[in-house]
Design a protein around this motif. Structure first.
Motif, PDB file in Angstrom:
ATOM      1  N   GLU B  14      52.141  46.556  40.489  1.00 50.38           N
ATOM      2  CA  GLU B  14      51.151  45.644  39.918  1.00 50.38           C
ATOM      3  C   GLU B  14      50.827  44.598  40.968  1.00 50.38           C
ATOM      4  O   GLU B  14      51.732  43.984  41.531  1.00 50.38           O
ATOM      5  CB  GLU B  14      51.701  44.996  38.646  1.00 50.38           C
ATOM      6  N   LEU B  15      49.537  44.401  41.219  1.00 51.46           N
ATOM      7  CA  LEU B  15      49.116  43.565  42.340  1.00 51.46           C
ATOM      8  C   LEU B  15      48.502  42.250  41.888  1.00 51.46           C
ATOM      9  O   LEU B  15      47.861  42.180  40.833  1.00 51.46           O
ATOM     10  CB  LEU B  15      48.093  44.328  43.186  1.00 51.46           C
ATOM     11  N   LEU B  16      48.643  41.239  42.717  1.00 56.61           N
ATOM     12  CA  LEU B  16      47.904  39.999  42.524  1.00 56.61           C
ATOM     13  C   LEU B  16      46.442  40.255  42.899  1.00 56.61           C
ATOM     14  O   LEU B  16      46.148  41.211  43.636  1.00 56.61           O
ATOM     15  CB  LEU B  16      48.505  38.881  43.390  1.00 56.61           C
ATOM     16  N   PRO B  17      45.518  39.429  42.388  1.00 50.18           N
ATOM     17  CA  PRO B  17      44.095  39.735  42.555  1.00 50.18           C
ATOM     18  C   PRO B  17      43.654  40.045  43.996  1.00 50.18           C
ATOM     19  O   PRO B  17      42.941  41.027  44.218  1.00 50.18           O
ATOM     20  CB  PRO B  17      43.403  38.490  42.011  1.00 50.18           C
ATOM     21  N   LEU B  18      44.081  39.252  44.982  1.00 50.34           N
ATOM     22  CA  LEU B  18      43.579  39.507  46.340  1.00 50.34           C
ATOM     23  C   LEU B  18      44.125  40.819  46.904  1.00 50.34           C
ATOM     24  O   LEU B  18      43.462  41.493  47.697  1.00 50.34           O
ATOM     25  CB  LEU B  18      43.886  38.330  47.273  1.00 50.34           C
ATOM     26  N   GLN B  20      44.824  43.346  44.870  1.00 53.69           N
ATOM     27  CA  GLN B  20      44.075  44.329  44.081  1.00 53.69           C
ATOM     28  C   GLN B  20      42.713  44.599  44.725  1.00 53.69           C
ATOM     29  O   GLN B  20      42.228  45.731  44.738  1.00 53.69           O
ATOM     30  CB  GLN B  20      43.894  43.810  42.644  1.00 53.69           C
TER      31      GLN B  20
END
Lengths: 460, 460
Positions: B14-18, B20
């Motif tokens: 699961e990634l943080l927005p930047l 992602q």
């Protein structure tokens, strides 16, 4: 060996390629608009821990959850335990978990979009999906979040649906505080009772005002006749412009604190939606909008297609007081909406509002003579370098069959390079859409097709 | 109420927005290149019937399957039955099911791409994912499929990885018929025995030739010394160019029918990859490539990063004889590859080859004075209409805090419109990346930022 029948379970929408392209274009349009308004992408795992997923929910939702077990853990269920893992049934609970888990790595207000599939163990039924896309945006504040964000959401909805180009639509707005306050004024203070009355009022279109009035004043509700009339008048309020909305809100008279706060919020939001550039033809006050969920606490939205009211709301949502109270002590108010794209696409196709797309393949390079393969490949490379999606016939076969393949596959341009063409340094292009064909110098092929495709893009 | 800890299961990324955004850019690049080569999109449901999913597999795979049960059907497992539904563990079995199910609605050769997540109940371990993206292409023929399609696949791989821009790479090719024929010539006719020998030979890099030779000539295998030497020589064949590959293939001497067919296919494929415009620096004959699966019958591929051999193959696949024999009597030969993007992204990030992206948000319009909100919204509308992703600060607060937010969120341009600017008809733009600021007439803002952003795009 006996064959296994190739099939999928009911309640999933699996598309043929040209329909998939049409669907993908809708997804791309939604994403482009979400990004244009400064929303950031996240994706969360399909599988979540059951205890994380089911903290808040009860009854209906829980009965529809798909649980997940790896082969090794199948035994656990025999003990009658709830399996440890489950598939998400919406994107809101995963968002709450995500924000609580990554709170210290996020910037607030946190503006996220998420476009993924969700799962519900629905009974198999036409138009009910067990797997479907949700395309959500939410703005999450830390401690507080200005009501101005409630006005931004309709601006995004307007931008999305204008570009999806599926006909005239209206964004309907209401405010739960206003509704709650109004019902309290009428002596209906209990939230459950309010919801039951609203559910009854929802039958207005189908059963007519007399039926609903009789029910509300009957034994089940026992409301006074003037109270029932006031409710019926309230939920029939619709505005035709922002000024009209202000006038109709003012005409409701004075009310409780919640009522006045709801009215002030609605006024601020409606005026600001106009400042966002949304035409007044595309949004309206609609005091019948309640949204079933107890979740919403302020502004609520629904969006309908003017020419297709039967489709119901194509985009709904609202303001909530606290996103993730089950996971964190931080107070995280937010506002958001969801587009259930799988169902929407299915309904639009049913209503003839979206059609099968042209292929993503722009050009088919035919094979007249296998010996010329290097030339065909070179032409294809040139086209691809210019961003033109190109397929080359590698198997060969009769030219007629190759044309038929292009036609069936929805490919517009067919390039023919025979002995004549190669000798003359030209290419024959067949435009299957216009049923036309022309010759073009090999050196001009890319330029010519680029112009044709750019024109088609504009016309789409 | 006690809080539920917000967490996800091990083995998901699961990634943080930047991050992602960086991941999404890779997905977009892959998709763009797949489409450029004329592959069509399909998506299949995550949940399939267990009997459909598990027709072919045995042992290892079956132990890693996630089964799915809706709340109502949890009881079934108590009877010890295999649950009716399961999550897909790859995209190949769903493709086979899809092609068999929709055979009469598809055009052949059927060229599909599919980029979705798959699920495996792996033991939790660093670098092992239970949920991960696969990005697959396959070409499926009806009855037959020219070996020329085997040459197209490396052209697509080349196009994808060149554009992903993650450093120099090599596409390695081998042919299962050639290998099988060679082993048969040496008296190792049994397929299982061949695989065991190959697995042993795989230890060459780690253990060295002496260790492997000793094992092959030892009790476990009992091969003659000259046979072991021939095998070691064979698997060490690598080419430096197409001509070199031809010479090395010829130097292997004459062989069985399978061997000769494999050699002829390899020659045709290698020569044609060059015709597709793939530089000879980027593909090579590599006779150690076997691919574990019994599935492949002809050409096989692996791709490695020249500077990061430890990452292993970043894209693998090959030719198979019959895609969907378990579902249909139609003979459906095919060729395809898969990129396991989740693992690749994770490895590249680990190796410092991809970094956190800039935000998809290009501009933040700050709020100096709430009374000027209509002006801020109008500026944002203009920017968005020009395709510039724009966020407006709606909550307010100190300007310094707003700048800090933009900086932290990775937004490059900050627009300031104070009293002075509005009076002068200008806008102040702060470029947070260049740590620069400039004033521009309001009418030129869109044009100016478009130029800046286009330059950044080129430089990326």
């Amino acid at each position: 060996m006996a064959l296994t029948p190739a099939r999928t379970m009911p309640g999933v929408l699996e598309l043929l390629p040209l329909d998939q392209i049409a669907f993908q274009r809708m997804l791309d349009t939604i994403r482009r608009n979400y990004e244009r308004f400064g929303f950031l992408p996240i994706e969360t795992p399909v599988i979540e821990y059951s205890d994380v997923l089911l903290t808040k929910t009860g009854g209906e939702t829980e009965r529809q959850v798909y649980f997940v077990q790896s082969t090794g853990s199948l035994g656990a269920a025999e003990k009658g335990e709830v399996p440890e893992l489950a598939l998400r049934f919406d994107l809101t609970v995963p968002l709450a978990r995500y924000v609580a888990e990554h709170e210290h790595d996020l910037s607030f207000p946190f503006r996220r979009y998420q476009m993924q599939r969700v799962y519900r163990g629905e009974r198999a039924q036409r138009g009910r999906f067990r797997e479907f896309y949700q395309c959500d945006i939410d703005v999450i504040g830390k401690d507080s979040l200005s009501v101005r964000y409630d006005a931004e959401i309709p601006a995004v909805i307007y931008s999305v649906f204008r570009e999806l180009n599926i006909g005239a639509f209206t964004i309907h707005l209401n405010n739960r505080k206003l509704m709650r306050g109004y019902f309290e004024n009428l002596g209906i203070a209990d939230a459950t009772q309010q919801m039951l009355v609203l559910r009854e009022v929802d039958k207005l279109d189908k059963r007519g005002p007399d039926y609903v009035r009789d029910t509300l004043t009957g034994d089940a509700f026992g409301l006074a006749a003037d109270v029932a009339d006031k409710i019926l008048a309230f939920v029939q309020v619709r505005s035709t412009s922002v000024d009209d909305a202000f006038a109709k809100l003012d005409a409701l008279g004075a009310g409780s604190e919640a009522f006045e706060q709801g009215r002030a919020e609605l006024k601020e939001v409606l005026a600001m939606i106009r400042d966002f550039g949304v035409p007044e033809t595309h949004f309206a006050l609609n005091l019948s909008i309640a949204r079933g969920l107890d979740y919403y606490t302020g502004t609520v939205y629904e969006t309908t297609l003017n020419e297709h009211p039967g489709i119901g709301s194509i985009c709904s949502g609202g303001r909530y007081e606290n996103l993730a109270g089950q996971y964190t002590k931080s107070h995280l108010p937010g506002v958001g909406i969801s587009i259930g794209l799988t169902r929407l696409y299915w309904q639009l196709r049913d209503a003839g509002l979206v059609s099968t797309a042209q292929s993503t393949v722009d050009v088919l390079v035919t094979q007249m003579d296998a010996a010329q393969m290097p030339t065909y490949l070179a032409v294809a490379s040139e086209l691809r370098s210019a961003g033109i999606a190109t397929e080359v016939v590698l198997d060969g076969g009769k030219l007629g069959k190759q044309f038929k393949y292009a036609d069936r596959a929805g490919i517009r341009f067919v390039v023919v390079l025979g002995e004549d063409e190669i000798a003359k340094g030209v290419v024959t292009v067949k435009d299957l859409r216009r049923e036309d064909q022309f010759e073009v110098p090999r050196a001009d092929l890319v330029k010519t097709l680029r112009v044709e495709l750019a024109q088609a893009e504009i016309g789409r």
